[in-house]
Write a protein that holds these residues in place. Sequence first.
Motif, PDB file in Angstrom:
ATOM      1  N   UNK A  42       0.864  -1.177   0.000  1.00  0.00           N
ATOM      2  CA  UNK A  42       0.000   0.000   0.000  1.00  0.00           C
ATOM      3  C   UNK A  42       0.901   1.228   0.000  1.00  0.00           C
ATOM      4  N   UNK A  43       0.715   2.098  -0.966  1.00  0.00           N
ATOM      5  CA  UNK A  43       1.481   3.333  -1.067  1.00  0.00           C
ATOM      6  C   UNK A  43       0.687   4.480  -0.474  1.00  0.00           C
ATOM      7  N   UNK A  44       1.297   5.191   0.456  1.00  0.00           N
ATOM      8  CA  UNK A  44       0.739   6.434   0.969  1.00  0.00           C
ATOM      9  C   UNK A  44       1.617   7.535   0.388  1.00  0.00           C
ATOM     10  N   UNK A  45       1.076   8.271  -0.562  1.00  0.00           N
ATOM     11  CA  UNK A  45       1.850   9.242  -1.315  1.00  0.00           C
ATOM     12  C   UNK A  45       1.586  10.660  -0.853  1.00  0.00           C
ATOM     13  N   UNK A  46       2.653  11.451  -0.836  1.00  0.00           N
ATOM     14  CA  UNK A  46       2.478  12.865  -0.528  1.00  0.00           C
ATOM     15  C   UNK A  46       1.935  13.587  -1.759  1.00  0.00           C
ATOM     16  N   UNK A  63      -7.090  11.540  -2.153  1.00  0.00           N
ATOM     17  CA  UNK A  63      -7.612  12.235  -0.972  1.00  0.00           C
ATOM     18  C   UNK A  63      -7.043  13.648  -0.896  1.00  0.00           C
ATOM     19  N   UNK A  64      -6.509  14.130  -2.003  1.00  0.00           N
ATOM     20  CA  UNK A  64      -5.828  15.423  -2.020  1.00  0.00           C
ATOM     21  C   UNK A  64      -6.772  16.561  -2.413  1.00  0.00           C
ATOM     22  N   UNK A  65      -7.691  16.866  -1.533  1.00  0.00           N
ATOM     23  CA  UNK A  65      -8.687  17.903  -1.768  1.00  0.00           C
ATOM     24  C   UNK A  65      -8.058  19.290  -1.849  1.00  0.00           C
ATOM     25  N   UNK A  66      -7.193  19.610  -0.888  1.00  0.00           N
ATOM     26  CA  UNK A  66      -6.500  20.900  -0.853  1.00  0.00           C
ATOM     27  C   UNK A  66      -5.166  20.680  -0.135  1.00  0.00           C
ATOM     28  N   UNK A  67      -4.126  21.443  -0.483  1.00  0.00           N
ATOM     29  CA  UNK A  67      -2.812  21.240   0.141  1.00  0.00           C
ATOM     30  C   UNK A  67      -2.885  21.173   1.665  1.00  0.00           C
ATOM     31  N   UNK A  68      -2.347  20.093   2.214  1.00  0.00           N
ATOM     32  CA  UNK A  68      -2.277  19.921   3.659  1.00  0.00           C
ATOM     33  C   UNK A  68      -3.538  19.418   4.327  1.00  0.00           C
ATOM     34  N   UNK A 117      -0.184  12.109   5.052  1.00  0.00           N
ATOM     35  CA  UNK A 117       0.153  10.693   5.123  1.00  0.00           C
ATOM     36  C   UNK A 117      -0.006  10.163   6.541  1.00  0.00           C
ATOM     37  N   UNK A 118       0.393  10.927   7.533  1.00  0.00           N
ATOM     38  CA  UNK A 118       0.306  10.467   8.920  1.00  0.00           C
ATOM     39  C   UNK A 118      -1.136  10.180   9.327  1.00  0.00           C
ATOM     40  N   UNK A 119      -2.062  11.021   8.916  1.00  0.00           N
ATOM     41  CA  UNK A 119      -3.479  10.810   9.235  1.00  0.00           C
ATOM     42  C   UNK A 119      -3.974   9.502   8.627  1.00  0.00           C
ATOM     43  N   UNK A 120      -3.626   9.264   7.377  1.00  0.00           N
ATOM     44  CA  UNK A 120      -4.038   8.027   6.703  1.00  0.00           C
ATOM     45  C   UNK A 120      -3.358   6.828   7.369  1.00  0.00           C
ATOM     46  N   UNK A 121      -2.073   6.953   7.684  1.00  0.00           N
ATOM     47  CA  UNK A 121      -1.347   5.865   8.343  1.00  0.00           C
ATOM     48  C   UNK A 121      -2.009   5.477   9.659  1.00  0.00           C
ATOM     49  N   UNK A 122      -2.377   6.458  10.457  1.00  0.00           N
ATOM     50  CA  UNK A 122      -3.015   6.168  11.748  1.00  0.00           C
ATOM     51  C   UNK A 122      -4.272   5.313  11.580  1.00  0.00           C
ATOM     52  N   UNK A 123      -5.082   5.633  10.580  1.00  0.00           N
ATOM     53  CA  UNK A 123      -6.309   4.858  10.344  1.00  0.00           C
ATOM     54  C   UNK A 123      -5.965   3.462   9.817  1.00  0.00           C
ATOM     55  N   UNK A 124      -5.030   3.383   8.885  1.00  0.00           N
ATOM     56  CA  UNK A 124      -4.675   2.076   8.318  1.00  0.00           C
ATOM     57  C   UNK A 124      -4.071   1.140   9.356  1.00  0.00           C
ATOM     58  N   UNK A 125      -3.309   1.678  10.296  1.00  0.00           N
ATOM     59  CA  UNK A 125      -2.697   0.826  11.323  1.00  0.00           C
ATOM     60  C   UNK A 125      -3.738   0.177  12.228  1.00  0.00           C
ATOM     61  N   UNK A 126      -4.921   0.734  12.269  1.00  0.00           N
ATOM     62  CA  UNK A 126      -6.011   0.125  13.042  1.00  0.00           C
ATOM     63  C   UNK A 126      -6.850  -0.822  12.181  1.00  0.00           C
ATOM     64  N   UNK A 127      -6.528  -0.878  10.880  1.00  0.00           N
ATOM     65  CA  UNK A 127      -7.313  -1.704   9.962  1.00  0.00           C
ATOM     66  C   UNK A 127      -6.562  -2.910   9.418  1.00  0.00           C
ATOM     67  N   UNK A 128      -5.244  -2.800   9.227  1.00  0.00           N
ATOM     68  CA  UNK A 128      -4.465  -3.898   8.646  1.00  0.00           C
ATOM     69  C   UNK A 128      -3.142  -4.069   9.400  1.00  0.00           C
ATOM     70  N   UNK A 156      -2.749   5.579  -2.164  1.00  0.00           N
ATOM     71  CA  UNK A 156      -3.573   6.652  -1.616  1.00  0.00           C
ATOM     72  C   UNK A 156      -2.780   7.941  -1.758  1.00  0.00           C
ATOM     73  N   UNK A 157      -3.279   8.839  -2.580  1.00  0.00           N
ATOM     74  CA  UNK A 157      -2.616  10.116  -2.815  1.00  0.00           C
ATOM     75  C   UNK A 157      -3.191  11.131  -1.830  1.00  0.00           C
ATOM     76  N   UNK A 158      -2.328  11.649  -0.983  1.00  0.00           N
ATOM     77  CA  UNK A 158      -2.756  12.612   0.025  1.00  0.00           C
ATOM     78  C   UNK A 158      -2.399  14.029  -0.426  1.00  0.00           C
ATOM     79  N   UNK A 159      -2.724  14.979   0.409  1.00  0.00           N
ATOM     80  CA  UNK A 159      -2.380  16.375   0.158  1.00  0.00           C
ATOM     81  C   UNK A 159      -1.214  16.802   1.047  1.00  0.00           C
ATOM     82  N   UNK A 160      -0.426  15.834   1.502  1.00  0.00           N
ATOM     83  CA  UNK A 160       0.716  16.118   2.362  1.00  0.00           C
ATOM     84  C   UNK A 160       1.704  16.999   1.601  1.00  0.00           C
ATOM     85  N   UNK A 161       2.082  18.127   2.172  1.00  0.00           N
ATOM     86  CA  UNK A 161       2.984  19.040   1.483  1.00  0.00           C
ATOM     87  C   UNK A 161       4.427  18.910   1.971  1.00  0.00           C
ATOM     88  N   UNK A 162       4.677  18.000   2.906  1.00  0.00           N
ATOM     89  CA  UNK A 162       6.054  17.761   3.343  1.00  0.00           C
ATOM     90  C   UNK A 162       6.807  17.049   2.225  1.00  0.00           C
TER      91      UNK A 162
END
Length: 144
Positions: free
Chosen positions: A24-28, A46-51, A55-66, A118-124
């Motif tokens: 699973x790729x969590x992309x910035x 999931x990249x609605x608007x910058x920031x 990725x950390x938000x998505x990771x937190x949810x995924x760690x409780x799922x898989x 999962x493409x996020x809006x992470x700007x880091x």
Amino acid sequence: MLLTELTHPGILEALAGAGHGARVLLADGHYPAGTATGPHARIVHLNLAPGTVDVTTVLDVLLRAVPVESAQVMAPEGEPEPPAIAEYRAKLAPAPVHTLTRFDFYDAARSPDLALAIVTADIRTYANLLLTIGVRAEGTLTPR
């Protein structure tokens, strides 16, 4: 109605079809998801608007799922490790987190084992994370 906080239909479908060893790729928000993902991957934006979603938000949810067996991160050569990577290492411990160069990371993400991107809006910068799904420990399912 689901009894989990993860409710995104596309993410749930891709995870349900992924097994041990799938990735699973969590992309910035900088990641070239159109050209650097595997041929079988479902891409979820999931990249609605910058920031807005990182990725950390998505990771937190995924760690409780898989279960996560291991991970890979993209890091610049010859430079200090970006702060996002230290954060991922702490959240994923004790699972190993391996560092790859940018182009090696792209090659790993192009693997036919990539089930979901999962493409996020992470700007880091260098906030990309590639997870390898592990196995569910025996006794963690409670039959009804």
